[in-house]
Scaffold this motif. Structure first.
Motif, mmCIF file in Angstrom:
data_model
loop_
_atom_site.group_PDB
_atom_site.id
_atom_site.type_symbol
_atom_site.label_atom_id
_atom_site.label_comp_id
_atom_site.label_asym_id
_atom_site.label_seq_id
_atom_site.Cartn_x
_atom_site.Cartn_y
_atom_site.Cartn_z
ATOM 1 N N ILE A 95 34.584 37.854 32.545
ATOM 2 C CA ILE A 95 35.979 37.405 32.887
ATOM 3 C C ILE A 95 36.564 38.282 34.257
ATOM 4 O O ILE A 95 37.072 37.651 35.054
ATOM 5 N N LEU A 96 36.175 39.526 34.095
ATOM 6 C CA LEU A 96 36.350 40.326 35.552
ATOM 7 C C LEU A 96 35.637 39.755 36.712
ATOM 8 O O LEU A 96 36.165 39.478 37.746
ATOM 9 N N LEU A 97 34.438 39.300 36.382
ATOM 10 C CA LEU A 97 33.843 38.593 37.518
ATOM 11 C C LEU A 97 34.668 37.264 38.153
ATOM 12 O O LEU A 97 34.382 37.279 39.325
ATOM 13 N N LEU A 98 35.433 36.757 37.106
ATOM 14 C CA LEU A 98 36.091 35.446 37.605
ATOM 15 C C LEU A 98 37.119 35.982 38.667
ATOM 16 O O LEU A 98 37.428 35.107 39.495
ATOM 17 N N PHE A 99 37.679 37.113 38.395
ATOM 18 C CA PHE A 99 38.808 37.592 39.463
ATOM 19 C C PHE A 99 37.990 38.069 40.603
ATOM 20 O O PHE A 99 38.744 37.975 41.731
ATOM 21 N N ILE A 100 36.647 38.416 40.595
ATOM 22 C CA ILE A 100 36.072 39.195 41.720
ATOM 23 C C ILE A 100 35.365 38.001 42.673
ATOM 24 O O ILE A 100 35.270 38.074 43.768
ATOM 25 N N LEU A 142 43.908 40.439 45.979
ATOM 26 C CA LEU A 142 44.362 40.868 44.467
ATOM 27 C C LEU A 142 42.950 41.537 43.917
ATOM 28 O O LEU A 142 43.428 42.324 43.064
ATOM 29 N N PRO A 143 41.748 41.270 44.072
ATOM 30 C CA PRO A 143 40.599 41.825 43.454
ATOM 31 C C PRO A 143 40.451 43.380 43.859
ATOM 32 O O PRO A 143 40.591 44.175 43.108
#
Lengths: 263, 478
Positions: A95-100, A142-143
């Motif tokens: 999920i973190l990756l989705l934001f990154i 954002l990231p």
């Protein structure tokens, strides 16, 4: 017999790099900023910046834009980072990756896509230039806000929060008195990473058809008019601003440095 | 009297959601007001999980926790009059010592003056007067520990929970803090529940010890009880040094083990298989002709206060503590007073599992075939043209047939080749029993089985378990 490098010798490449790419340009900027077009030392450029209502207006607009962008990023990033750091979900790295992941897509491509979406919603981008710029920048930066806050929260000793709750704090009090104060270094480095680029990254504005100048575009306009002296002075002022903000925010240096790590 | 119990844990079971593993199993405990209770066990035995359920950080899957008779099972930690001293102290790094200790008091909205007085008082109690303005980072580990205790005590909890509070301190500091904690407990009269893996710490400080292993209580008792009358081989092995032997009762108060017959004090029926525990300090060394058992000294280690002597007698080995040195190779006699022998009825360690019957009339366990004649298992049955029939000649439905298989611990063999046998697993526990090791092997399916083996394997070893068919006994499941 193998030759062993001494520490000093090993430092030479980096020292050279610093000299060529950091110190030398800085010296050039300072020397240009503090001289007039006639080559004599003067503070004319400085006075010119602060007396020109146009440049002052640009500074104010940039500050406003950067402030709003940072606030929006913070408001989105903190809950996301908090949820990611403390939830029980199994694949939180995914999920973190989705934001990154947007960071891996070319910047202009991303903005073009955003532009199309915004046009679809608003009809004409020219109606909301400020809003569009804030959206574009927030999307872009954002990231950089999520990661430092997430790192800080994730690294936090969970028993501190348990201790607070054990001592009688309800969930709100645990957050306000322990979790949030301890996450401030992450918040500070997140702000540093969003606020300063937001003042200068005029590509976002240009791509979203916002023709208002911000600090970055202002410097660019001076340089394209071959006014090296005026442009350098603005860069220097921006540098001074950055220094002031960093000093204001970076009270706890050591933790700040760790909080700033991206990965 | 029931109302004297400050806290009661009733049938507490904790199963972790993520992998379904059971951390605590059917835990029952009553703690009297003002008692010093210690949960003792190796890491992973569930002691900390139990403590966390009392504190309210974890919720039990089943069971109830009663505080002064009222149910607090689902109450959050901040609503419980219980405070915790954490293993790694968990002092707030962004606050000074005063703010740390005053944290709970400020939440209760006490007047400032009262807070200042209370903080001063507890700092006095932990011997750190005048530390109010110091920051956490400037304190040594021992001082941080004291602040953590002060921060918990200032709230005047009904129960103080301590989760291995001395684990991070050096030996000398630990001894000092043990004495101080004990003194504090006596002075304050607060109930202490203490978690440790250090048996000496538990024996020194506690009024009551709860020995735990693999999520279950092994024994509850006073330090003396636990040491002198261990309930099973596990407790005996965990608490202090001990020699554990397999033996058999040969008459009234007579027990045979280690190649000799001894008089003991435990009245167990003749013929019962027993585990015998002998503490090293209870063995009396004598001249060879006077001993009940004769052996040869194989090792002598000087330990300061005493010598630790290992004596081999036949296939048995006994560790003895004595103030007098012996020479390696000497022949010595060994005697035991009746009160130096502790007899426990041996646990039944037989491995039991269920097997199914395959189409070709073989037994199947997890995809592996057990070679045996199915006609021997079902009395009167015969195989007629590939079909199993009962004594009356009608066919038996093999799909629904299940067979109980059992095998003794001594008959199971362990192999380096993990695929060599019927199943495989890793060693999670081992106890030396005089002439062989008793292993607990956890299979990949999560079953624990007991294996007796004379060779030494290590904890965590992956082993293949060979279950010889000729040693198995079979019974039809009804």
């Amino acid at each position: 017999m193998k030759y062993r490098f001494t520490r000093k010798q090993l430092a030479i490449p980096y020292a050279l790099f610093l000299l060529v790419f950091v110190i030398a340009p800085l010296v050039v900027i300072i020397s240009y900023a503090l001289t007039g077009s006639d080559g004599h030392v003067s503070l004319k450029n400085l006075a010119g910046f602060f007396s020109d209502p146009n440049t002052m207006g640009t500074l104010l607009y940039s500050l406003m834009l950067a402030l709003v962008t940072t606030a929006v990023c913070l408001l989105i990033a903190y809950p996301v980072a908090y949820a990611l750091a403390f939830s029980q979900i199994k694949r939180r790295s995914v999920i973190l990756l989705l934001f990154i992941m947007p960071m891996w897509i070319n910047f202009t491509l991303r903005l073009t896509a955003l532009k199309e979406i915004l046009t679809l919603i608003e009809g004409n981008l020219a109606f909301h230039p400020f809003l569009n710029s804030v959206i574009g920048m927030s999307y872009d930066f954002l990231p950089f806000m999520i990661l430092p806050i997430y790192n800080q929260l994730e690294r936090m000793d969970k028993s501190l929060m348990e201790a607070a709750s054990d001592l009688g704090a309800d969930r709100k009090q645990v957050f306000l008195r322990v979790t949030f104060p301890l996450s401030i270094p992450g918040v500070v480095s997140g702000i540093a990473m969003v606020f300063l680029p937001a003042m200068t990254n005029y590509v976002v504005l240009e791509m979203l058809y916002n023709s208002t100048y911000i600090m970055g575009s202002l410097i660019g306009s001076y340089f394209s008019a071959y006014d090296w002296h005026g442009g350098s002075m603005i860069s220097l002022i921006l540098l001074a601003l950055i220094c002031i903000f960093t000093l204001l925010g970076g009270g706890n240096k050591e933790e700040n440095a760790r909080g700033g790590s991206l990965v | 009297m029931a109302e004297d119990n400050i806290i009661e844990l009733k049938n507490i079971t904790k199963r972790f959601d993520d992998d379904g593993s059971i951390a605590v199993r059917d835990f029952n405990l009553s703690v009297r007001r003002g008692e010093f209770v210690t949960f003792l066990g190796p890491s992973g035995c569930g002691k900390t999980t139990t403590l966390r359920m009392i504190a309210g950080f974890d919720m039990p899957t089943e069971g109830k926790i009663l505080l002064d008779g009222s149910d607090i099972t689902l109450l959050p930690p901040n609503k419980r009059p219980i405070n915790t001293v954490f293993q790694r102290y968990a002092l707030f790094p962004h606050m000074n010592i005063f703010e740390n200790i005053a944290f709970g008091l400020k939440l209760k909205k006490l007047p400032r003056e009262e807070i200042v007085n209370k903080v001063k008082h507890v700092l006095d109690l932990v011997d750190l007067e005048g530390f109010e303005e110091r920051s956490v980072a400037t304190l040594s580990g021992g001082q941080q520990q004291r602040i953590a205790i002060a921060r918990a005590l200032v709230n005047e909890p009904k129960i103080l929970l301590l989760d291995e509070p001395l684990g991070a301190l050096d030996l000398k500091m630990r001894k000092e803090m043990q004495i101080e904690l004990k003194a504090m407990h006596q002075q304050l009269g607060i109930t202490f529940i203490y978690v440790t893996h250090d048996q000496e710490e538990a024996l020194t400080m506690s009024d009551k010890i709860v020995v735990m292993n693999r999520g279950s209580i092994q024994q509850i008792g006073t330090p003396e009880d636990i040491y002198n009358e261990p309930k099973n081989a596990y407790v005996a092995d965990f608490i202090g040094e001990s020699n554990i032997f397999k033996g058999i009762m040969t008459g009234k108060l007579k027990c045979r083990f280690c190649g000799g017959e001894f008089v003991c004090m435990d009245d167990v029926d003749e013929g019962t298989l027993v585990d015998v525990v002998v503490r090293p300090e209870d063995v009396i060394l004598t001249a060879p002709e006077e001993g009940t058992v004769v052996g040869t000294v194989t090792a002598v280690t000087f330990k300061g206060m005493h010598y630790e002597i290992t004596v081999e007698s036949g296939k048995y080995e006994m560790v003895i503590v004595s103030t007098r040195a012996q020479k390696v190779g000497d022949t010595v006699g060994m005697c035991l007073e009746p009160d130096g022998i502790h007899v426990m009825i041996a646990e039944d360690h037989t491995t039991r599992f269920e097997a199914t019957v395959t189409a070709d009339l073989k037994l199947d366990y997890n995809g592996k075939t057990i070679e045996c004649d199915i006609c021997d298992i079902i009395p009167g049955s015969r195989i007629v043209e590939g079909v199993l029939t009962d004594s009356a000649g009608s066919a038996i439905d093999t799909d629904r047939l299940k067979v109980h298989v059992s095998i003794e611990p001594g008959d199971i063999e362990m192999s380096d080749d993990v695929d060599a046998g019927l199943t495989r697993g890793h060693i999670i526990n081992l106890i030396y029993k005089g002439d062989h090791y008793c292993y607990v092997v956890r299979t990949d399916h999560g079953h624990d089985l007991i294996v007796d083996d004379e060779y030494l394997w290590n904890m965590g070893d992956q082993v293949g378990l060979i279950l010889p068919e000729e040693k198995m006994s079979f019974a039809l499941k009804k």
